[in-house]
Write an enzyme that holds these catalytic residues in place. Sequence first.
Site, PDB file in Angstrom:
ATOM      1  CE  LYS A  76      -4.018   1.896   2.347  1.00 33.23           C
ATOM      2  NZ  LYS A  76      -4.799   2.161   3.438  1.00 33.23           N
ATOM      3  CB  SER A 152      -8.187   4.144   2.649  1.00 30.22           C
ATOM      4  OG  SER A 152      -7.026   3.157   3.571  1.00 30.22           O
ATOM      5  CB  SER A 176      -9.362   1.777   5.331  1.00 32.78           C
ATOM      6  OG  SER A 176      -9.741   2.263   5.601  1.00 32.78           O
TER       7      SER A 176
END
Lengths: 486, 487
Positions: A76, A152, A176
């Site tokens: 990420k 997210s 997330s």
Amino acid sequence: MIYASLSTLRAALAAKKISSVELARLFLDRIARMNARINAFITVDEEKTLAAATEADARLAAGNASPLTGIPLAQKDIFCAQGWRTTCASRMLENFIAPYDATVVTKLEREAGMVSLGKTNMDEFAMGSSNETSYFGAVKNPWDEARVPGGSSGGSAAAVAAGLTPVATGTDTGGSIRQPAALCGLTGVKPTYGIVSRYGMIAFASSLDQGGVIGRTAEDCALVLSAMAGFDEKDSTSLERPAEDYSRLMDAPFAGLTIGLPKEFFSEGCDAEVMTAVQAALAEYQKLGAKTVEVTLPNMRLSVPAYYVIAPAEASSNLSRFDGVRYGYRAPEYANLTEMYEKSRAQGFGAEVKRRILIGTYVLSHGYYDAYYLQAQRARRLIANDFAEAFKRCDVLLGPTSPGTAFALGEKRADPVEMYLSDIYTIAVNLAGLPALSLPCGFDAKGLPIGLQLIGNYFDEARVLAIAHVFQRATDWHTRHPACNL
Amino acid sequence: MTWEVVIGLETHVQLATCSKIFSGASTRFGALANTQASPVDLALPGVLPTLNRGAVECALRFGLSVGGKIAEKSVFARKNYFYPDLPKGYQISQFDLPIVEGGHIDIVAGQGEECHEKRVRLTRAHLEEDAGKSLHEDIHGKTGIDLNRAGTPLLEIVSEPDMRSAEEAVAYAKALHALVRWIGICDGNMQEGSFRCDANVSVRRTGEPLGTRREIKNLNSFRYLKEAIEYEVKRQIEILEDGGVIQQATVLFDPATGETRTMRSKEDAHDYRYFPDPDLLPLAVARDWLEQTRMALPELPEAKRQRFIRDYGLSAYAAAMLTVTLETADYFEAALAAAGNNNANAKSCANWIMVDLAARLNREGLEIAQSPVSAAQLGGLVCRIADATISNAIGKKVFEALWLGDGENADAIIAAKGLRQITDTGVIEKLVEEVLSANAANVAEYKAGKEKAFHALVGQVMKAAKGKANPQQVHQLLKQRLEGGEK
């Protein structure tokens, strides 16, 4: 190989059926072909990836490989990785090359020898539940490209779902990891707060942020989490505990398990198809020998309001360092210092980030602090106490991960509150700091995946992963892939 | 109408740790800009603070030394504001729950009849990090930022508004300065900013409630502290006597003009949006740690001062002078041990240290720890004066020789230079005879009643003896000879 489990990849690497470089090329080729459509990666750097894979092959040949050496992963874009552009999906860090490694990167790549395929897209500064707030554009859900992958960690989830990487890291502040895992038909685990070091993980809300893994199975997640977790003296909130093998309970007997069903997770507000799939999963567990008990989390209704005070408060302060002075975006024209700050931040941050900075600044202001921030902290304690009470009567809590399946791009963008409510089942877990995971438990009529959430007591991630694993041995939801191949 | 001045001080003491309060970067002063700034000090994305145990220990030492209460749990908070030399956009400080609460500093202020002792109460002392520096000298038309100082550990010590004059404020600042150096938590270097004061000053008519205060920021010398307060007091009284009102404000002192000017008024005061830093756990000090720290503390200045008076018979003045720094006190006690511990030697050692040694060190710009004359050497010298091997005047020569490294100790110098005192009456009488016959004029003057002539004769005898004759004997024999007439 594209959808192979990590243990299969490991065996193939060990048997020299494939090299790490070949494996990396396989995924890099898929990324090159598919990323323009899915937009799961912000940064890909073939040279770096192949260099790491070459190193992994050397380790494999030399016989000093760890179980994950040579296996590709996606990071990420919230984790700083030395020499890699690290953007947090923000214009503010569009050209920021991290000069140091996050502890997670050190552990997974430098120590375990995993090979990074690139940095995945996300909501800007991890603020969002749909991946639509990214400066680098929305990520498409591989199951239906007109829909969001969740957020997210949407890029990480979409990348795994589309077969662009076997596994990916994520972070979970209010859901997330779990919500995008649910919306993309994957398994995603958020460990107990303090298990995974936050050093080098760009902070959104420090007291809630926790790194974790998105993969296809609980087994894969457990393998990666074992290499990722551990005490880090660089993070004061990291917990000083011995290292753990999170796979160790996978084959332990299942008998005698008591599943708690929080009645707040089974009341109105949840999509009927989601609820049907969750009930079916529950029936499967009962069939496997689990007992169930109804529990209650009476203060759960406070979790969304408390979260939207605490998280923005911390964020407003955490994001103050992005001032255009030392690194990151600086407005091209300004007349004085104040204008430099105002323009750099106005132009460098997106709308959702600015909204949360404003909320956070407001709730911390003189005269409002007690009414908002302190009150939210009290609510947080009550929520944690509710969980503690519930865990006196059961081993694990079960419910839906998200009230609905993947929604259409743009559908909730106009109404932030509606967007915030998509995290209604996940947020309380972060406020309490508990471990939780989401795993696939079915599909709706549109063919969109549905996620089942399991919440464990503190430090029970090995057990929660094992409970998920038992379900995955009995079902095949996790083996389905979107038909998005080119 | 009499005015009462009310002063409280906030002092920033830079703690003498090797590394910063929340990072491993060095705290050394004067390095090339930004070479001592780690990713944490630069506030790169993703970095986290970790608390330096050494800085906490400094705070504990201070808290214990002033009789303050050490908090079982203290909390680091974020003080949020934007400034280019504040890299995170917030300063980590302690707000609601500081590590030290209460305590006091005893001071002696004023001179002569005005001289008085006073106890200044402390409100609190808390740990925080320093900011970097903005370099405003023109760098291609821009402002430069040096973050070497960012993250340097500070202890902010806040006094109660207990001081009633600039003198008291200076006496407090000096006592505090001496204490933090004494307990080894600060190098005390004011030029380098290791010890700086903010003074909160207000005036009121005696008996009335407290007046509006103005805060003078960043005073880094005792002289500026005194001048700034005196100016501020004068100005506030003038305003009030003219019927005006004092506006609460933060001001800066300009040493060039001797005046203060407003930096910001109450209206533009920041809202710092303090909240507990979620990156740092509350600081809990274990009882063991506190006890170990207490045991490791040196004897404190006040206790030592009292003991010097009680055990060595020193005057209050000498005891105070010798306990200004720990180094001075240690030097004194080492010298006394070498000389032989008795009250006469104590007084003599004290005089040598306060007069001759102090003057010589001052002239060379040296600290007592750097003295070329060791405490043992000075003690040896005092010992030889006490046993009349040499006179006090010859002692000064020996001291100078020790300073220059002309001999290992006083005995070696006395032997090598033949400085042993002449106490043989026969030898001295002979010298007296010679001087009297050679200085008939002085003798006549003395006999005519001029006392001054006697001193001239003493001087001549001492000169003839190359300074080595026992002065009391010279005096006595000369007197006998002159009073008693021809032999």
